[in-house]
Design a protein around this motif. Structure first.
Motif, PDB file in Angstrom:
ATOM      1  N   PHE A  21     -14.846  30.811 -18.224  1.00  0.00           N
ATOM      2  CA  PHE A  21     -16.296  30.608 -18.120  1.00  0.00           C
ATOM      3  C   PHE A  21     -17.126  31.427 -19.102  1.00  0.00           C
ATOM      4  O   PHE A  21     -18.338  31.216 -19.194  1.00  0.00           O
ATOM      5  N   LEU A  23     -18.283  34.336 -18.942  1.00  0.00           N
ATOM      6  CA  LEU A  23     -19.331  35.061 -18.240  1.00  0.00           C
ATOM      7  C   LEU A  23     -18.838  36.472 -17.943  1.00  0.00           C
ATOM      8  O   LEU A  23     -17.633  36.686 -17.737  1.00  0.00           O
ATOM      9  N   ARG A  67     -25.021  24.399 -15.262  1.00  0.00           N
ATOM     10  CA  ARG A  67     -24.903  25.580 -16.122  1.00  0.00           C
ATOM     11  C   ARG A  67     -24.511  26.804 -15.301  1.00  0.00           C
ATOM     12  O   ARG A  67     -25.299  27.272 -14.478  1.00  0.00           O
ATOM     13  N   VAL A  69     -24.327  30.524 -14.498  1.00  0.00           N
ATOM     14  CA  VAL A  69     -25.154  31.641 -14.968  1.00  0.00           C
ATOM     15  C   VAL A  69     -24.663  32.996 -14.474  1.00  0.00           C
ATOM     16  O   VAL A  69     -25.097  34.033 -14.984  1.00  0.00           O
ATOM     17  N   ALA A  70     -23.781  33.009 -13.497  1.00  0.00           N
ATOM     18  CA  ALA A  70     -23.224  34.280 -13.005  1.00  0.00           C
ATOM     19  C   ALA A  70     -21.927  33.988 -12.274  1.00  0.00           C
ATOM     20  O   ALA A  70     -21.749  32.902 -11.715  1.00  0.00           O
ATOM     21  N   ILE A  85     -19.368  31.126  -8.221  1.00  0.00           N
ATOM     22  CA  ILE A  85     -20.045  30.793  -9.468  1.00  0.00           C
ATOM     23  C   ILE A  85     -21.466  30.338  -9.146  1.00  0.00           C
ATOM     24  O   ILE A  85     -21.655  29.385  -8.367  1.00  0.00           O
TER      25      ILE A  85
END
Length: 343
Positions: A21, A23, A67, A69-70, A85
């Protein structure tokens, strides 16, 4: 370093997540997960999670223009991995839930989608009893002991085929149990196995300040036994058994707790506690649980039949009931602290 140690398990899963990912991932399991700020959360649960599985999930998410984002790791034990997620995007929940159910089955993981605002502790949790809080369907077990197991099973099948509704089938099955003694019920109650994770989940809910209720098409006799001996339950609503001379009469005491009544009771308890439905969750396994599963912030089908999994908002299949705690914004360290467990 031992590959099965918590540190190694976490490091391995963190590497898989970062690769799939792109992230940032915490280097170790924090005391509390990060705050949820995105409109959606997707929780991945599995005994183990590999990079290839996460990469396929990431591709699916990207293709639908969601999307990430974290990302948080909520659990990284040898037998349980949980990744949360946070997602932004225009997600049509009903269609997304079904697509994720199918994807999870193909990947060998469980994928639970929920609104980001529901990643919090509820104020009221309502539970089915049979095959949810306990590992049995009590009426079927009584029928086997009474020697009418096949007849009761046929009535159950008739109801599943739509030839009888729950109330009709319940009355017919109870009629076959006429003469079953209260002494026999007292012997059976201690032998009914508790569902794995049930005690832990209910203790955690109580520690979080959440009230809990059993809303069951089973019997108050057994629900009260569970509340008094095993489970941290505040309210019990189930069907009452009618006795005469220490034995069941075979009659039914109205009102029968069916699916519609479960939904009504959930709303009545919430109102009495001055709670809105977005502060309530429900957990069950059967078709007669679907009405209440559709009402609250979360409606979790637990170890349910495919039809129920397909219709319920959320589902947990391969874990104990306490896996629901990951849907409340908790990780393993937060849960252990809540229950005063050693980590």
């Amino acid at each position: 370093m031992d590959a099965n140690s918590p540190t190694s398990q976490y490091a391995s899963l963190a590497a898989h997540c970062a690769s799939a990912f792109a992230l940032p991932v915490a280097r170790a399991l924090p005391e509390q997960p990060a705050a949820v700020t995105a409109p959606w959360c997707l929780t991945v649960l599995a005994a183990d999670i590999e990079t290839a599985q996460l990469e396929q999930l990431a591709a699916f998410v990207s293709a639908d223009q969601w999307r990430p984002v974290a990302l948080d790791i909520l659990a990284a034990r040898a037998d349980c991995k949980v990744v949360r997620i946070q997602l932004e995007g225009d997600i049509a929940f009903a269609a997304a839930r079904l697509a994720l159910l199918e994807l999870g089955q193909s990947l060998g993981v469980e994928l639970v989608l929920q609104a980001g605002e529901t990643q919090r502790a509820p104020k009221l949790a309502c539970f089915d009893m049979d095959s949810t809080l306990i590992q049995a369907e009590v009426i079927d077990e009584l029928a086997k002991i009474a020697g009418v197991g096949d007849q009761v099973a046929e009535i159950t099948l008739s109801a599943m085929r739509g030839e009888l509704d729950f109330q009709q089938s319940f009355r017919k099955r109870m009629g076959l149990l006429k003469g079953f003694t209260e002494a026999s019920l007292a012997e059976i109650a201690p032998r009914i196995p508790i569902m794995p994770g049930a005690q832990r989940l209910l203790l955690a809910l109580r520690a979080l300040g959440c009230k809990s209720a059993i809303l069951s098409g089973g019997f108050t006799y057994f629900a009260n036994y569970l509340r008094d001996n095993h489970l941290a339950v505040d309210f019990v609503h189930a069907n009452q058994l009618e006795f005469d001379g220490g034995a069941l009469t075979g009659n039914v005491i109205d009102p029968i707790v069916d699916g519609a009544r479960k939904a009504l009771l959930l709303q009545e308890i919430a109102k009495a506690l001055d709670l809105s439905l977005d502060q309530v969750i429900a957990v069950g396994d059967g078709a007669n649980d679907l009405p209440m599963l559709s009402l609250g912030a979360l409606g979790i089908a637990f170890h349910a039949k495919p039809k129920v999994r397909a219709e319920a908002p959320q589902a947990i299949d391969g874990f104990g009931l306490d896996a629901a705690l990951y849907l409340f914004g908790l990780n393993d360290r937060a849960i252990a602290a809540l229950l005063d467990e050693r980590t």
